[in-house]
Design an enzyme around this catalytic site. Structure first.
Site, short mmCIF file in Angstrom:
data_model
loop_
_atom_site.label_atom_id
_atom_site.label_comp_id
_atom_site.label_asym_id
_atom_site.label_seq_id
_atom_site.Cartn_x
_atom_site.Cartn_y
_atom_site.Cartn_z
N LEU A 36 0.41 -1.52 0.18
CA LEU A 36 -0.08 0.10 0.25
C LEU A 36 0.92 1.40 0.02
O LEU A 36 2.11 1.24 0.78
CB LEU A 36 -0.86 -0.23 1.51
CG LEU A 36 -1.92 -0.72 1.25
CD1 LEU A 36 -2.48 -0.75 2.69
CD2 LEU A 36 -3.02 -0.41 -0.03
N GLY A 37 0.22 2.29 -0.64
CA GLY A 37 1.04 3.71 -0.82
C GLY A 37 1.91 4.18 -2.60
O GLY A 37 2.31 4.77 -2.24
N VAL A 39 3.76 3.79 -5.12
CA VAL A 39 5.58 4.06 -5.75
C VAL A 39 5.94 5.43 -4.61
O VAL A 39 7.05 5.31 -4.07
CB VAL A 39 5.70 4.49 -7.40
CG1 VAL A 39 7.41 5.59 -7.50
CG2 VAL A 39 5.62 3.65 -7.83
N GLY A 265 12.14 10.24 -16.82
CA GLY A 265 10.88 10.27 -16.84
C GLY A 265 10.68 9.38 -16.65
O GLY A 265 11.05 7.92 -16.54
N ASP A 305 -0.98 8.73 -12.27
CA ASP A 305 -0.05 8.74 -13.20
C ASP A 305 -0.68 7.66 -14.23
O ASP A 305 -0.06 8.06 -15.48
CB ASP A 305 1.21 8.10 -12.84
CG ASP A 305 2.74 8.94 -11.61
OD1 ASP A 305 1.55 9.68 -11.14
OD2 ASP A 305 3.35 8.70 -11.39
N HIS A 438 3.85 37.52 11.38
CA HIS A 438 4.88 37.92 11.09
C HIS A 438 5.78 38.02 12.85
O HIS A 438 5.38 37.57 14.10
CB HIS A 438 5.45 39.80 10.81
CG HIS A 438 6.31 40.46 10.82
ND1 HIS A 438 7.28 40.36 10.29
CD2 HIS A 438 7.01 40.60 12.31
CE1 HIS A 438 8.43 40.84 10.45
NE2 HIS A 438 8.89 41.39 11.93
#
Length: 452
Positions: A36-37, A39, A265, A305, A438
């Site tokens: 699981l997870g 690449v 790539g 992907d 700030h």
């Protein structure tokens, strides 16, 4: 039992979609043949950032004298660095598994093969069991692209991709990296910090294609001073053992290293799981989808992907959410104009929206303002001897924020504010009215827009 949503691939697209769908009451089965997870968690985002943090800690210890802190005999243990990386990955993988249980997601560990469609639904085989789903989400991810360079395959274990380099037992004394993209530069940063001689060979005129060109040139200058050798506009023509031959300006050169990292790539994984049995349309090597992440086949979606569009973990997660939202009655469309990009070198680069180059290429009228990051007092406090840069692009017609790009730590933690500004179509005047805390480094965003 009929599955409401079957998901193939447990990476950032798959596990996030599974979690969201399970939380909304859908019966979800998630297929993952490795861990699981995906690449990102096992071979990419998380392990590389773990290594880079160790390198940054070592850098800070070496140069503590700039801040009045003196240390002696600073060393590192490569084996322990790699061991900690493994520990972090294991813990996060377990965390994903826990989330799946919490949201009643059925996780099937094994290869999933799409066998076709029937009147009942989409049919999937895994571990000898037949599953039927009303809807299918394909999240098979991407793999490292290995170019057809002569001699590359014959060079054996000298050749590494992002997967093998994360499993090294010993630090190489020298490393040649083919490709100066994000993955290549992050490994270049890590090994350079530890003292490895690093050579980067990039075919294009500049490293980090897609990032703001001025920022890319600046980070290259930083790492040139740190000892990395860059060979730009250089085409690799062959590999012979530990030697890489490349051409530049009509001349041939060689570079050698104990290891050679191929990082040119990644490409979508569209084979090996029966996609051809559905007739899903491909586009430029990935699965073609619309703004709802739908394919040309009813009830079949793709995210991450595998679409070949935006190969980033955070993009993948959002795409998975879009799928689930539309399946559960919430209208949602995927938008890509405010996707941040980050390079976790030291210093970091982060950017979102249009660059000067993309704005000019698309004939979009814009104005640009930029300031050294040292205009933010907190940055000067924490970054002795480095100026950094913040750049903001606004549209000439409406004054909306078009792009923001930063070089300097911690850009990765600040860029989300610019993402929100672009996603919300905030104007220059609206941004000027927002109160920033700030002192923080993020104030540089507001300081820069007041230059308009």
């Amino acid at each position: 039992m009929m599955i409401d949503l079957a998901i193939i691939g447990g990476g950032p697209a798959g596990y996030v979609a599974a979690e969201r769908a399970g939380a909304k009451g859908l019966f979800v089965t998630l297929f993952e043949k490795k861990e699981l997870g995906g690449v990102c968690l096992n071979e990419g985002c998380i392990p590389t950032k773990t290594l880079l943090y160790s390198a940054k800690t070592y850098d800070n210890a070496l140069h503590g004298d700039k801040y009045g802190i003196t240390t002696e005999n600073v060393t590192f243990d490569f084996e322990k660095i790699m061991s900690r990386k493994n520990k972090v990955v294991r813990k996060l993988v377990a965390g994903v598994g826990t989330k799946m249980k919490i949201h009643h997601v059925d996780v099937v560990k094994g290869e999933a093969i799409i066998t076709g469609r029937s009147a009942q639904g989409i049919e999937i085989d895994s571990n000898g069991i037949r599953f039927i789903a009303k809807n299918l989400l394909i999240c098979t991810g991407s793999e490292a692209f290995i170019p057809p360079i002569p001699g590359l395959k014959e060079s054996g274990d000298i050749i590494l991709t992002n997967r093998e380099i994360l499993s090294l037992n010993e630090q190489p004394k020298s490393l040649v990296i083919i490709g100066g993209g994000v993955i290549g530069m992050e490994f270049a940063s890590f090994f350079n910090s530890l003292g490895t001689k690093v050579t980067v060979i990039e075919m294009l005129p500049e490293i980090l294609t897609g990032m703001d060109t001025e920022m890319s040139a600046m980070i290259r200058d930083v790492y040139t001073k740190k000892g990395i050798e860059f060979n730009l506009s250089s085409k690799v023509t062959g590999v012979n053992g530990n030697e890489v031959t490349y051409e530049k300006e009509g001349q041939s050169f060689t570079a050698s290293g104990d290891k050679i990292l191929v990082s040119v790539g990644r490409r979508p994984v569209t084979q090996g799981f029966g996609l051809e049995n559905l007739g899903v349309e491909l586009f430029k090597g990935g699965i073609k989808v619309d703004e709802k992440m739908r394919t040309n086949i009813p009830n079949v979606f793709a995210a991450g992907d595998v679409t070949g569009f935006s190969l980033l973990a955070h993009t993948a997660s959002r795409e998975g959410e879009v799928v689930v939202n539309n399946l559960t009655g919430q209208k949602d469309l995927m938008r890509y104009h405010a996707i941040p990009g980050v390079v976790y070198t030291n210093p970091e680069i982060a950017g979102v929206g249009l660059t000067e180059e993309t704005a000019k290429a698309n004939n979009i009228p814009f104005k640009v303002a930029k300031l050294p990051m040292t205009y933010a007092g907190r940055f000067m406090v924490e970054n002795e001897g480095f100026n950094g840069l913040c750049k903001v692009l606004i549209g000439e017609k409406y004054g909306e924020i078009l792009g923001v790009h930063m070089l300097g730590n911690p850009s990765s933690e600040m860029i989300y504010g610019a993402c929100m500004a672009i996603e919300s179509e905030l104007t220059l005047q609206e941004m000027k009215e927002i109160v920033f805390p700030h002192p923080t480094v993020s104030e540089i965003f507001k300081e820069t827009i007041f230059e308009f």
